[in-house]
Scaffold this motif. Structure first.
Motif: not given
Length: 124
Positions: A4-5, A25-29, A75-77
């Motif tokens: 998470x940035x 990233x690394x997260x299933x939304x 789409x872009x997370x």
């Protein structure tokens, strides 16, 4: 691995606006909510806002309700926090966070995953 940035912080004058961004990233939304926490110097962390993966659930703390808006781009997370009418009381390090339990955790400022924060400073 959850990443998470947060970005977009800076120095603004009272009454001004900023938009914070969170790259996840690394997260299933489908299974996680994304939120924002903040911590001011000498104070406990505070849950600011939260959003479900498709925006079906949103949460705002009383202190920011009506001034801040959270949004998500699946789409872009990416998750964004538009902050308007900022006051010096909003000065803090803001953190992007994620949790599979739901946005209720925002009230506890208790997310399972945090990212690197971005500093927001609001001058008088």
């Amino acid at each position: 691995e959850v990443q998470l940035q947060a970005s977009g912080g800076g120095l603004v004058q009272a009454g001004g606006s900023l938009r914070l961004s969170c790259a996840a990233s690394g997260i299933p939304f489908d299974d996680y909510v994304i939120g924002w926490l903040r911590q001011a110097p000498g104070k406990e962390r505070e849950g600011v806002s939260c959003i479900g993966n498709f925006g079906e659930v949103t949460y705002y703390s009383d202190s920011v309700k009506g001034r801040f808006t959270i949004s998500i781009d699946n789409a872009k997370k990416m998750v964004y926090l538009q902050m308007n009418n900022l006051s010096p009381e909003d000065t803090a390090v803001y953190y992007c966070a994620a949790d599979p339990r739901g946005c209720w955790v925002t009230k506890l400022a208790h997310f399972g995953s945090w990212g690197q924060g971005t500093l927001v400073t609001v001058s008088s």
